[in-house]
Design an enzyme around this catalytic site. Sequence first.
Site, PDB file in Angstrom:
ATOM      1  N   GLU A 158       0.617  -1.250  -0.241  1.00 21.74           N
ATOM      2  CA  GLU A 158      -0.036   0.106   0.067  1.00 21.74           C
ATOM      3  C   GLU A 158       0.761   0.826   0.118  1.00 21.74           C
ATOM      4  O   GLU A 158       1.818   1.551   0.863  1.00 21.74           O
ATOM      5  CB  GLU A 158      -0.647  -0.188   1.349  1.00 21.74           C
ATOM      6  CG  GLU A 158      -1.799  -0.956   1.011  1.00 21.74           C
ATOM      7  CD  GLU A 158      -2.376  -0.479   2.189  1.00 21.74           C
ATOM      8  OE1 GLU A 158      -2.786   0.801   3.545  1.00 21.74           O
ATOM      9  OE2 GLU A 158      -3.531  -1.566   2.843  1.00 21.74           O
TER      10      GLU A 158
ATOM     11  N   ASP B 280      -6.529   8.169  10.221  1.00 17.36           N
ATOM     12  CA  ASP B 280      -5.159   8.426  10.561  1.00 17.36           C
ATOM     13  C   ASP B 280      -4.757   8.460  11.961  1.00 17.36           C
ATOM     14  O   ASP B 280      -5.353   9.945  12.705  1.00 17.36           O
ATOM     15  CB  ASP B 280      -4.023   8.783   9.775  1.00 17.36           C
ATOM     16  CG  ASP B 280      -4.140   7.949   8.316  1.00 17.36           C
ATOM     17  OD1 ASP B 280      -4.241   6.674   8.301  1.00 17.36           O
ATOM     18  OD2 ASP B 280      -3.837   8.225   7.289  1.00 17.36           O
TER      19      ASP B 280
END
Lengths: 263, 401
Positions: free
Chosen positions: A49, A60
């Site tokens: 990724e 995040d």
Amino acid sequence: MNRIQKQFSERLNRGEKLFVPYIMAGDGGLGVLEERLTFLEQNGAAAIEIGIPFSDPVADGPTIQKAGIRSLKEGTTLKSTLIKIGEIRSSINVPLVIMTYMNPILAYGIDQFVVNMEKVGVDGCIIPDLPIEEEDILATKLEEAGIELIRLVTLVTPKERVEKIAKKGQGFLYTVTIKGITGIRNEFDKSLVNFLEMVKEVSNIPVVAGFGVSTAEQVKELSLNCDGVVVGSRIVDLFYENKLDEIAELMKAILIEEKVFRG
Amino acid sequence: MTTYTLPDERGHFGVYGGKFVPETLIQAITELEEAYLKFREDKDFLEDLRNLSTDYVGRETPLYFAENMTNYANGAQIYLKREDLNHTGAHKINNTIGQALLAIRMGKRKIVAETGAGQHGVATATVCALLNLECVIFMGAEDIRRQELNVFRMELLGAKVVSVEAGSETLKDAVNEALRYWVANVEDTHYLLGSVMGPHPFPMMVRDFQSVIGKETKRQFLKKNNKLPDAVIACIGGGSNAMGMFFPFIEDETVQLYGVEAAGHGLNTEKQAASLTKGVPGILHGALMYLLQDEHGQIQEAHSISAGLDYPGVGPEHCFLKDIGRVKYESITDVEALEAFQLLAKLEGIIPALESAHAVAFALKQAATMNSDESLVICLSGRGDKDVHTVRERLKGSEKK
């Protein structure tokens, strides 16, 4: 068949589990992207990724936020990352998956995004702020280009919805293993094992677990109950601290588990 | 205009709005939507809301004919909708009471909220104190430094104020952090969003709770004048006082609606907060809306002398109303707002919030272009006590120059 489906099924048919590392594009400059991807591939990554930095990454935690800020300071953009991937794609064999938020994609232009991902050889994308309710603005175009939209399910997603989401994809199903954002956790929620079993049961595509995976023990423990794991924050930290040995060690955990499994 | 029924079932206003949130929040906003749709028709809920609005907030607020200002502007008759007279000094509490009552009915006794200048934080902490709810407020570190007194107010009211040291350390980062907190605590916590922003159902729900402003204004104006006003003016940050004021007038096409954004140092500088005028559509905090951003889709910092307008996005319904032309969006600079702030104090004995001073400044310009048999209403969204310090510093600074 998309590269993700092909390579994942080969590995799974050999009885292997999937280790999917995450790195932040441009952390350390785009110049190090090729050597990092190569390193991860050589250490057994099933896919990689590649995160694109965004100013407001709500899904995040602190580690990836900080890496994003470092990367933005290097001037990294979605466009420059795709160009770089195009330059180095021929030397990397594993599937590559772009992870970013919707706004950089909209600013780049949805059509241009899809066309250029296909052109440079990106195999899939993960967009944390694009739930299935809103995916029409992008999903059809990705499908036509043969690029997988990797969808997420979480611990709080009801079974009927997991079924609905699992049916939509062909790449893999990304299972969020904590009730929170990305980042390092000491322990997982107790209901996780049951949840993973349920997801495995309803999903026809590989189930990969991520968010909060940071130790070799967690890698082993989680991969027992699904097809593989994503490790993000820990890998980002270790690259930043230049502790490549520890990355290799972490990635080996999934292979060791495999031997026990076979034996 | 035909009947206005937006948002659609998916929470879209034209292309704007929607629910661009991580999967982890889908359940929470779905639950919230179901609960809101149920309780907005519920007699007990509405009665609780009405009682608290009357006895605790002090509604209805007056619609005041500002004669001195009217004479000064020498044009249209000017009215002020006095939201500054609400408990806690602004319109924000109309929404916090509604959402807190809803949270209790959903079985959630913990509240998380974001705040910029501290106004929404104070209004949230206030209702949490009243209704005995646990309260966590996220506030940018930079804003905490600028608004120490409001931090102390929130703490007096029993809230926990958490400093956000990410990004630009201002409102947008406080929203990011509140969203992250909500993602991690979604089972027992309600996110009490302060404006007509964020994912569906927030823009609709906050608008509905704030639309008491426009409903009262319409009723009061009709009673005084037996007609509707010719223009209605409100300031826009996220846009909640404006949406609450405009919504009941949307189908009344003779009423021209004006939203006033903050032009900061000027529209052609980087120090401004005029998302509708200078932004381009994008996705932030769960909704598609006009955003101040660079060519690569990175969100830019907004600037305004008024912290409440200091946000790089704007509610999705405003974006739609701009595109269809129903509302005109204008902007006012820091300097113009400061002048209006002082002028209203001297002319009417009312010190407006710096946010509301933007609406006042534009209204003065607009009134001068209108006839004396026409009239306009300004939504005076808040009082200026909180801004006295900022204005004093600013005026001292300009004297030195």
